[in-house]
Scaffold this active site. Structure first.
Site, PDB file in Angstrom:
ATOM      1  N   SER A 256      -4.171  -1.878  -1.160  1.00 44.22           N
ATOM      2  CA  SER A 256      -4.316  -3.413  -1.442  1.00 44.22           C
ATOM      3  C   SER A 256      -3.814  -3.600  -2.652  1.00 44.22           C
ATOM      4  CB  SER A 256      -5.821  -3.764  -1.359  1.00 44.22           C
ATOM      5  OG  SER A 256      -6.572  -3.439  -2.359  1.00 44.22           O
ATOM      6  N   LYS A 257      -3.477  -4.942  -2.949  1.00 42.24           N
ATOM      7  CA  LYS A 257      -3.050  -5.572  -4.045  1.00 42.24           C
ATOM      8  C   LYS A 257      -3.800  -5.451  -5.115  1.00 42.24           C
ATOM      9  CE  LYS A 257       0.447  -9.128  -4.175  1.00 42.24           C
ATOM     10  NZ  LYS A 257       0.713 -10.394  -3.472  1.00 42.24           N
ATOM     11  N   ARG A 258      -5.048  -5.527  -5.050  1.00 45.33           N
ATOM     12  CA  ARG A 258      -6.277  -5.451  -5.867  1.00 45.33           C
ATOM     13  C   ARG A 258      -5.967  -4.258  -6.829  1.00 45.33           C
ATOM     14  NH1 ARG A 258     -10.775  -5.972  -2.959  1.00 45.33           N
ATOM     15  NH2 ARG A 258      -9.834  -6.959  -1.476  1.00 45.33           N
ATOM     16  N   GLY A 260      -3.498  -2.376  -7.301  1.00 46.02           N
ATOM     17  CA  GLY A 260      -1.897  -1.970  -7.938  1.00 46.02           C
ATOM     18  C   GLY A 260      -1.015  -2.712  -7.262  1.00 46.02           C
TER      19      GLY A 260
END
Ligand code: GLU
Length: 489
Positions: A256-258, A260
């Site tokens: 997920s974006k969180r 990286g």
């Protein structure tokens, strides 16, 4: 039957690393089998549509070398390949299912559907569409249905999921899968805005575009039973399915974006080589031989086997990607690197250096960095005279005899015709021994004078690349400013 596979992204903004892996595996499989790789844009969810996202997707696929044989801008016998340009086709197919009795009209408002779901959830039941109590062809009279349709009341078309039925299919990676129809929702096929849902458009297109293998991410596995029911309702043969393993963060949560970057573009911007990204992404779920990590594109194509793809999630390990980037930096032809590096320098406002010069700089410095652009941070003095000097380094190594030595070296170096490592080394060593000093007593101040910094590549190698004129002028500059007390630290 010749192999035809497709990558079918929804243009929602950017190409996700997982999307790149799906595109790549489809491409590798197609090329391995002498088949065709098709790009199809699935843009029927208008609420998620992002302007120019398709162009961005195509651009980055081209950059990565994943070229499609049929698709937007390229053409092909089964297009158009943008779903929003195929609405009539989906409508026609939805009508076909309505006629056959495999689909039905429903008139519920979103509030009614919400209330229904809530009620079912409160009872601990699966919140799927309750055909028996809602407003549809089964609960309304035929006349009422006709009236509603004629009066332009919004409606959807839903798939009639058969009761007491086992949906069965085989997945190349996961084997046999059977799902009881009681677990499957009466999926909306045609929405009230006239657009098809992903499910209808996807199945109709895979059939019409003669797709032989549906290769996609594991997150689509729950949709597949619905798709099977659609194939069966139309009376079409099934393609083969292969659902690729999920991509995971190091802690095994879903990538997920969180934790990286997930957009391929971000990695490109950071300066990763496309070869490193392709190599890295190819190994997220598969390894051609299991005994090495570096493969070029052709090797990946030659050895690709869908059956060899793992079921278990693949961990995205950024350190491994960095390591791969370094491997490619070491492996790549310096001629190619020089061209890329020139663009980086020009982008940062530096004057144009010759390719030959840049090649020499790259050869000496690449083993000290991970990214090509880091060479600029590592040795800015190869591209600009130092104007500031490291104070600490100066205080540590500048002695009362240093100025005299510099002046002596200036004369000595100016007499060297062949300004190369060995001759510079010899001349400097001579000065050191005449004065009873060690070579390093001279090299440290000399490094400061030439580079302004305390660390870098070998001093004489650096000087050889900079060249005689440049080195003499830097020494002169330092002497002048030292004497005038105008050195900047
Ligand atoms: N449009 C879907 C996506 O965005 C395609 C899934 C599939 O390949 O069937 O990934």
């Amino acid at each position: 039957m010749s192999v035809r596979v497709r990558f079918a992204p929804s243009p929602t903004g950017y190409l996700h690393i997982g999307g790149l892996r799906t595109a790549l595996y489809n491409y590798l499989f197609a090329k391995n089998q002498g088949g065709k790789f098709i790009l199809r844009i699935e843009d029927t969810d208008r609420s998620r549509f992002v302007e120019n996202a398709m162009e961005g997707l195509i651009e980055i696929l081209n950059w990565a070398g994943i070229l499609f044989d049929e698709g937007p801008g390229v053409g092909g016998d089964y297009g158009p390949y943008i779903q929003s340009e195929r609405l009539e086709i989906y409508k026609k197919h939805a009508n076909l299912l309505l006629e056959k009795g495999n689909a039905y009209y429903a008139f519920d408002t979103s509030e009614e559907l919400e209330a229904m779901r809530k009620k079912l959830q409160e009872k601990g039941l699966n919140p799927k569409y309750d055909r028996k109590t809602m407003k549809n062809q089964f609960t309304l009279s035929e006349t009422e249905v006709k009236q509603r349709l004629n009066s332009d009341e919004p409606y959807v078309v839903r798939l009639l999921v058969p009761d007491n039925y086992k949906v069965h299919f085989n997945d190349i990676i996961r084997g046999d899968i059977t799902v009881d129809s009681s677990e499957i929702d009466d999926q909306v096929l045609l929405k009230s805005d006239g657009y098809p849902t992903y499910h209808l458009a996807n199945v109709v297109d895979d059939y019409l575009m003669k797709i032989t293998h549906v290769i996609r991410g594991e997150e689509w596995l729950p949709s597949t039973p619905k798709h099977i029911l659609l194939y069966e309702a139309f009376g079409w043969d099934l393609p083969k399915f292969a659902h690729l393993p999920l991509l995971l963060n190091k802690d095994r949560s879903k990538l997920s974006k969180r934790q990286g970057d997930v957009a391929v573009e971000d990695y490109r911007q950071k300066g990763y080589f496309k070869e490193a990204i392709i190599n890295f992404v190819a190994l997220l779920g598969w390894n051609p031989t299991g005994d090495r990590e570096i493969y070029d594109f052709q090797e990946l194509i030659d050895s690709f086997k869908l059956e060899k793809v793992n079921k278990g999630g693949a961990v995205f390990d950024i350190e491994k990607l960095n390591w791969m980037n370094f491997q490619y930096l070491m492996k790549k032809d310096t001629k190619e690197l020089a061209i890329q590096f020139k663009t980086i320098l020009i982008g940062k406002g530096y004057p144009e250096f010759s390719n030959d010069y840049l090649e020499k700089v790259i050869k000496v410095h690449r083993e000290r960095v991970t990214f090509l652009h880091q060479i600029l941070d590592f040795c800015p003095y190869m591209f600009q005279k130092p104007e500031k000097f490291d104070k600490e380094y100066f205080e540590k190594y500048w002695k009362d005899y240093s100025l005299a030595i510099l002046k002596e070296l200036l004369i000595k170096y100016s007499k060297i015709d062949n300004f190369v490592h060995d001759d510079l080394h010899k001349a400097t060593l001579e000065t050191a021994s005449e004065r009873g000093l060690k070579l390093k007593d001279i090299i440290h101040p000399l490094r400061l004078v030439i580079t302004g910094r305390s660390a870098g590549a070998g001093m004489f190698e650096t000087m050889e690349i900079l060249g005689k004129n440049e080195c003499l002028s830097r020494i002169q500059y330092f002497i002048d400013n030292y004497e005038k007390n105008t050195l900047v630290f």
